[in-house]
Structures are given as structure tokens and as C-alpha cells.
Design a protein around this motif. Structure first.
Motif, PDB file in Angstrom:
ATOM      1  N   ASP A  96       0.838  -1.192   0.000  1.00  0.00           N
ATOM      2  CA  ASP A  96       0.000   0.000   0.000  1.00  0.00           C
ATOM      3  C   ASP A  96       0.875   1.244   0.000  1.00  0.00           C
ATOM      4  O   ASP A  96       1.949   1.264   0.607  1.00  0.00           O
ATOM      5  N   ILE A  97       0.396   2.277  -0.652  1.00  0.00           N
ATOM      6  CA  ILE A  97       1.104   3.556  -0.670  1.00  0.00           C
ATOM      7  C   ILE A  97       0.943   4.223   0.694  1.00  0.00           C
ATOM      8  O   ILE A  97      -0.143   4.212   1.278  1.00  0.00           O
ATOM      9  N   LYS A  98       2.013   4.797   1.173  1.00  0.00           N
ATOM     10  CA  LYS A  98       2.000   5.479   2.474  1.00  0.00           C
ATOM     11  C   LYS A  98       1.413   6.886   2.341  1.00  0.00           C
ATOM     12  O   LYS A  98       1.492   7.502   1.281  1.00  0.00           O
ATOM     13  N   ASN A  99       0.859   7.377   3.424  1.00  0.00           N
ATOM     14  CA  ASN A  99       0.334   8.744   3.507  1.00  0.00           C
ATOM     15  C   ASN A  99      -0.705   9.071   2.446  1.00  0.00           C
ATOM     16  O   ASN A  99      -0.696  10.159   1.861  1.00  0.00           O
ATOM     17  N   VAL A 100      -1.630   8.143   2.194  1.00  0.00           N
ATOM     18  CA  VAL A 100      -2.641   8.364   1.161  1.00  0.00           C
ATOM     19  C   VAL A 100      -3.643   9.448   1.537  1.00  0.00           C
ATOM     20  O   VAL A 100      -4.266  10.028   0.652  1.00  0.00           O
ATOM     21  N   LYS A 101      -3.778   9.743   2.822  1.00  0.00           N
ATOM     22  CA  LYS A 101      -4.754  10.770   3.208  1.00  0.00           C
ATOM     23  C   LYS A 101      -4.355  12.152   2.689  1.00  0.00           C
ATOM     24  O   LYS A 101      -5.174  13.054   2.634  1.00  0.00           O
ATOM     25  N   HIS A 102      -3.108  12.304   2.264  1.00  0.00           N
ATOM     26  CA  HIS A 102      -2.642  13.571   1.703  1.00  0.00           C
ATOM     27  C   HIS A 102      -2.739  13.579   0.175  1.00  0.00           C
ATOM     28  O   HIS A 102      -2.338  14.555  -0.455  1.00  0.00           O
ATOM     29  N   LEU A 103      -3.247  12.491  -0.401  1.00  0.00           N
ATOM     30  CA  LEU A 103      -3.337  12.377  -1.859  1.00  0.00           C
ATOM     31  C   LEU A 103      -4.797  12.350  -2.310  1.00  0.00           C
ATOM     32  O   LEU A 103      -5.651  11.787  -1.624  1.00  0.00           O
ATOM     33  N   SER A 104      -5.053  12.902  -3.471  1.00  0.00           N
ATOM     34  CA  SER A 104      -6.382  12.772  -4.061  1.00  0.00           C
ATOM     35  C   SER A 104      -6.527  11.356  -4.615  1.00  0.00           C
ATOM     36  O   SER A 104      -5.536  10.620  -4.745  1.00  0.00           O
ATOM     37  N   GLU A 105      -7.747  10.966  -4.966  1.00  0.00           N
ATOM     38  CA  GLU A 105      -7.958   9.643  -5.564  1.00  0.00           C
ATOM     39  C   GLU A 105      -7.122   9.502  -6.837  1.00  0.00           C
ATOM     40  O   GLU A 105      -6.494   8.468  -7.065  1.00  0.00           O
TER      41      GLU A 105
END
Length: 157
Positions: free
Chosen positions: A40-49
Motif C-alpha cells: 500500500d502507498i504510504k500517507n494516502v490521506k494527503h493524496l487525491s484519488e
């Protein structure tokens, strides 16, 4: 020919892991099969879909060669029954390709780059399944496809 399944994120359900390992072992009697998990990619909450799909797409594309046939497991892909899927596998084996890659995307699907690179899309069902369950269902269908091609009794017609 080699078949590879690429998926995003590890499975944490031990029951699913056991079943996936069982069908992977069974499948190894028919073809060279590799199941590759991209973390899984880390820090996804800072990324848009879209950004998350793009990052996942880059990681998936890095695992492919230009000569590979890349098939996305996509809800809008072509659906077929198990017998038709076995014929689909046979057609690819007869074509002389070296590697056939199937991809299970992340929670938001695939990036445009992956759609542009793909050689096709397959849909497993009109129903929605968890990404964890799809792994098991797809590997079981690969196994079923090869038993159909060998006229073995696993698939009752």
C-alpha cells in the motif's frame, strides 16, 4: 507462458491467505504462476484519488515489460463464464506470448496510464467484491480454467 497476478496491498485475513496459497500451489502443476503484491502507498490521506491511482499505476507499470500482455481486472471489463475463460487462456498460450499479467487495482481503480497500456479488461462479476476476496476468486478461476483445459473433474459441466 507465465501468468502473473499483481495486486495492491497485502491481505491480512489468514483464512484468505491459506486459501490463496492452496490454489496457488494447485495452479503450479499447470503453469508458471507468480502472485506479486505491491505494498500500500504510504500517507494516502494527503493524496487525491487521482494521485493515488497514478502512484499505484507507476508501481504496477514498473513491474511490466513492453512484451507482456496486460489485462486489468475491471468492473467494466468483458465478462465470461469459466469455460469461455479457459478458452481465453488457451488462446493466449497459443499466441506464443511469454508473460500474461492480470492486475487487481487499488481501492479507486486504475490510472489513465494503466488503461492506456492495458491490452484488455476482464470483469469477474457485476457484483462488487473486496480487493482481498477478488484475489482468491481470480486464482481459483485460473485453476478452474486449467482443469477445464485438461478435462479434469474439478469443473463439472
Amino acid at each position: 507462458m507465465q501468468i502473473k497476478l499483481i495486486a495492491i496491498g497485502k491481505t491480512d485475513n489468514s483464512n484468505l491467505i491459506t486459501l490463496i496459497e492452496d490454489y496457488t500451489k494447485r495452479l503450479s502443476f499447470y503453469i508458471k504462476f507468480d502472485f506479486e503484491i505491491i505494498p500500500d502507498i504510504k500517507n494516502v490521506k494527503h493524496l487525491s484519488e487521482a494521485q493515488q491511482k497514478d502512484k499505484e499505476g507507476e508501481l504496477i507499470l514498473a513491474k511490466t515489460q513492453t512484451s507482456d500482455i496486460l489485462i486489468l481486472l475491471d468492473e467494466n471489463g468483458k465478462q465470461m463464464d469459466s469455460v469461455a475463460f479457459s478458452s481465453y487462456l488457451q488462446k493466449h498460450m497459443n499466441s506464443g506470448i511469454k508473460t500474461l499479467i492480470f492486475v487487481i487495482g487499488g481501492p479507486y481503480g486504475f490510472s489513465n496510464a494503466l488503461y492506456n497500456r492495458a491490452n484488455g479488461k476482464l470483469g469477474l462479476s457485476k457484483m462488487t467484491f473486496s480487493h482481498q476476496m477478488v484475489r482468491l476468486f481470480f486464482i481459483e478461476q485460473l485453476y478452474r480454467g486449467f482443469t477445464i483445459l485438461r478435462n479434469e473433474p474439478y469443473h463439472h459441466r
